[in-house]
Design a protein around this motif. Sequence first.
Motif, PDB file in Angstrom:
ATOM      1  N   ALA A   1       8.499   5.903   5.703  1.00  0.00           N
ATOM      2  CA  ALA A   1       7.401   5.704   4.755  1.00  0.00           C
ATOM      3  C   ALA A   1       6.146   6.514   5.025  1.00  0.00           C
ATOM      4  O   ALA A   1       5.209   6.451   4.232  1.00  0.00           O
ATOM      5  N   SER A   2       6.086   7.312   6.059  1.00  0.00           N
ATOM      6  CA  SER A   2       4.826   7.993   6.384  1.00  0.00           C
ATOM      7  C   SER A   2       4.354   8.903   5.251  1.00  0.00           C
ATOM      8  O   SER A   2       3.155   8.948   4.949  1.00  0.00           O
ATOM      9  N   LEU A   3       5.253   9.608   4.591  1.00  0.00           N
ATOM     10  CA  LEU A   3       4.839  10.494   3.491  1.00  0.00           C
ATOM     11  C   LEU A   3       4.373   9.695   2.278  1.00  0.00           C
ATOM     12  O   LEU A   3       3.413  10.083   1.612  1.00  0.00           O
ATOM     13  N   LEU A   4       5.040   8.585   1.999  1.00  0.00           N
ATOM     14  CA  LEU A   4       4.618   7.750   0.880  1.00  0.00           C
ATOM     15  C   LEU A   4       3.266   7.099   1.179  1.00  0.00           C
ATOM     16  O   LEU A   4       2.425   6.965   0.284  1.00  0.00           O
ATOM     17  N   MET A   5       3.022   6.740   2.430  1.00  0.00           N
ATOM     18  CA  MET A   5       1.720   6.196   2.822  1.00  0.00           C
ATOM     19  C   MET A   5       0.617   7.234   2.631  1.00  0.00           C
ATOM     20  O   MET A   5      -0.483   6.922   2.176  1.00  0.00           O
ATOM     21  N   LYS A   6       0.908   8.491   2.964  1.00  0.00           N
ATOM     22  CA  LYS A   6      -0.063   9.569   2.758  1.00  0.00           C
ATOM     23  C   LYS A   6      -0.318   9.771   1.265  1.00  0.00           C
ATOM     24  O   LYS A   6      -1.451   9.996   0.845  1.00  0.00           O
ATOM     25  N   GLU A   7       0.739   9.698   0.454  1.00  0.00           N
ATOM     26  CA  GLU A   7       0.569   9.808  -0.998  1.00  0.00           C
ATOM     27  C   GLU A   7      -0.305   8.663  -1.511  1.00  0.00           C
ATOM     28  O   GLU A   7      -1.183   8.860  -2.354  1.00  0.00           O
TER      29      GLU A   7
ATOM     30  N   TYR B   1      10.632  -2.435   3.819  1.00  0.00           N
ATOM     31  CA  TYR B   1      10.309  -1.421   2.814  1.00  0.00           C
ATOM     32  C   TYR B   1       8.801  -1.338   2.627  1.00  0.00           C
ATOM     33  O   TYR B   1       8.088  -2.328   2.735  1.00  0.00           O
ATOM     34  N   TYR B   2       8.345  -0.126   2.307  1.00  0.00           N
ATOM     35  CA  TYR B   2       6.956   0.115   1.947  1.00  0.00           C
ATOM     36  C   TYR B   2       6.916   0.364   0.445  1.00  0.00           C
ATOM     37  O   TYR B   2       7.740   1.105  -0.091  1.00  0.00           O
ATOM     38  N   ASN B   3       5.962  -0.268  -0.250  1.00  0.00           N
ATOM     39  CA  ASN B   3       5.882  -0.191  -1.708  1.00  0.00           C
ATOM     40  C   ASN B   3       4.491   0.254  -2.150  1.00  0.00           C
ATOM     41  O   ASN B   3       3.489  -0.226  -1.629  1.00  0.00           O
ATOM     42  N   MET B   4       4.462   1.125  -3.155  1.00  0.00           N
ATOM     43  CA  MET B   4       3.201   1.556  -3.758  1.00  0.00           C
ATOM     44  C   MET B   4       3.269   1.179  -5.239  1.00  0.00           C
ATOM     45  O   MET B   4       4.251   1.479  -5.920  1.00  0.00           O
ATOM     46  N   PHE B   5       2.234   0.491  -5.731  1.00  0.00           N
ATOM     47  CA  PHE B   5       2.208  -0.023  -7.100  1.00  0.00           C
ATOM     48  C   PHE B   5       1.441   0.935  -8.010  1.00  0.00           C
ATOM     49  O   PHE B   5       0.271   1.236  -7.756  1.00  0.00           O
TER      50      PHE B   5
END
Length: 196
Positions: free
Chosen positions: A37-43, A72-76
């Motif tokens: 999830a590191s790239l999604l966290m940066k996004e 899982y890491y989730n972005m809304f």
Amino acid sequence: MLGQGNFGTVHLAFTDPTKTSSFPPIMAVKSTAYSEASLLMKENDKLIELQGCPYIIGHYGDDDNIEDGRAYYNMFLEYASLGNLGDRIKQHYTDCGIGLPEAEVRYFTPLILKGLKHIHQHEYVHCDIKPDNILLVSSSSDSSLIKIVPKIADFGLAERLKKEGKTDKPVYLRGTPSYMASESISRNEYKPHSDI
């Protein structure tokens, strides 16, 4: 599932109408395994910085969950009910044998450029502008007229602008080759004009 990319899977989600929520009733959730999830966290961090422009996809927060023993890491995100510009171009070509009508090109182009201006004013380069990353959201300005608002999405490859004289460059190409600026391919250069 709405889609899948290099940085996660996107699902349609509905909030529980019986519970008070700060989330909209329908949204998109971009998810990935927490271990990746590191790239999604940066996004997520980039989208937080870029909110406030009507031509950037809406961001409602992030969270994590455990499903079947896996984290899982989730972005809304704002749900783009009309799909993306790439699909609209393909559908119009299938239906009419030509690309978008000139009137639509003239309508979408300045709005997308306003979104890019906002990104560049916040010292980022998107690095992957293409029709599939322009989401189409419907909004009604009155009860009889539906407007389509193009919104720039997918900031997984976005990069902060480098200060003049700084020479560290990405070690890999950022973007979709058929949509990349020639200077990005030949010189590994990513500046605001590369998005245009």
